[in-house]
Design an enzyme around this catalytic site. Structure first.
Site, PDB file in Angstrom:
ATOM      1  N   HIS A 121     -41.179 -51.884  -5.493  1.00  8.82           N
ATOM      2  CA  HIS A 121     -41.538 -53.162  -6.115  1.00  8.82           C
ATOM      3  C   HIS A 121     -40.347 -53.779  -6.846  1.00  8.82           C
ATOM      4  CE1 HIS A 121     -41.577 -52.446 -10.520  1.00  8.82           C
ATOM      5  NE2 HIS A 121     -41.843 -51.190 -10.196  1.00  8.82           N
ATOM      6  N   CYS A 122     -40.390 -55.076  -7.014  1.00 12.03           N
ATOM      7  CA  CYS A 122     -39.481 -55.792  -7.900  1.00 12.03           C
ATOM      8  C   CYS A 122     -40.365 -56.599  -8.829  1.00 12.03           C
ATOM      9  CB  CYS A 122     -38.491 -56.647  -7.126  1.00 12.03           C
ATOM     10  SG  CYS A 122     -39.241 -57.837  -5.983  1.00 12.03           S
TER      11      CYS A 122
END
Length: 212
Positions: A121-122
């Site tokens: 994820h970011c």
């Protein structure tokens, strides 16, 4: 969802895999994570903040990709529950992703080999983390960058790597293919080539000595 072995897939099976399940996409799904490959999930920061959700998905490892300026909010939330890899990466077209990708790829491979499940994820799950996952899919399935991009988009419709990341994704196709070619080059032939090179070098040295 069983582990995918690209060498065991027919062209039709591979095409079906790239096309994805064809699930209806809703705006709310942007805030959730989606499984791209068996054991590899992609999503935004919000997907990493719910311990209950992560545990229900069977997540064991998390790749947290962030801009340094986001470190206060985009950070490991449950370091005692999951194994984390944190990558500080600028979400700009000038950022070199190819240099950082091997670390992420090795982390994901190690987790999956142990039976784990990885969330990548970011902050928004739109550009930065999808770029890494597209490269991972491309390398893992040994497919073109277009097919890898389509495969990820067909599961997380909202992704949109920036122009610089897209250029690097295209470049990575030739890099991983060259690496595979070298790795698959028969050991005996490599040894023969190396021996011939040594012999050629020796001949050159003898010729130089003779001339001198």
């Amino acid at each position: 969802m069983a582990t995918v072995n690209p060498t065991q897939l027919s062209p039709e099976q591979l095409k079906e895999l790239i096309q994805g399940p064809g699930d209806e996409w809703t705006y709310e799904m942007r805030r959730q994570c989606q499984e791209i490959l068996p054991g590899v999930l992609l999503g935004p920061l919000q997907a990493s903040k719910s311990l209950e959700t992560l545990q229900s998905l069977g997540v064991t490892h998390i790749v947290c990709i962030r801009d340094k300026m986001e470190a206060f909010s985009v950070r490991p939330r449950f370091p005692d529950k999951f194994t984390y890899l944190v990558l500080d990466v600028q979400d700009s077209e000038e950022q070199n992703l190819i240099r950082l990708f091997p670390q992420a790829s090795a982390f994901i491979d190690s987790a999956i080999s142990k039976g784990g499940r990885v969330l990548v994820h970011c902050n928004g799950g739109i550009s930065l983390s999808p770029a890494f996952v597209v490269m991972y899919v491309m390398q893992h399935l040994q497919i073109s960058w277009e097919d890898a991009l389509h495969m990820v988009q067909n599961r997380r419709y909202c992704i949109s790597p920036n122009g610089g990341f897209l250029t690097q994704i295209k470049e990575y196709e030739s890099i991983y293919k060259a690496h595979n070619t070298l790795a698959n080059y028969p050991q005996q032939e490599r040894a023969t080539v190396a021996r011939r090179k040594r012999e050629d070098d020796s001949d050159d040295e003898l010729e130089l000595r003779y001339v001198n």
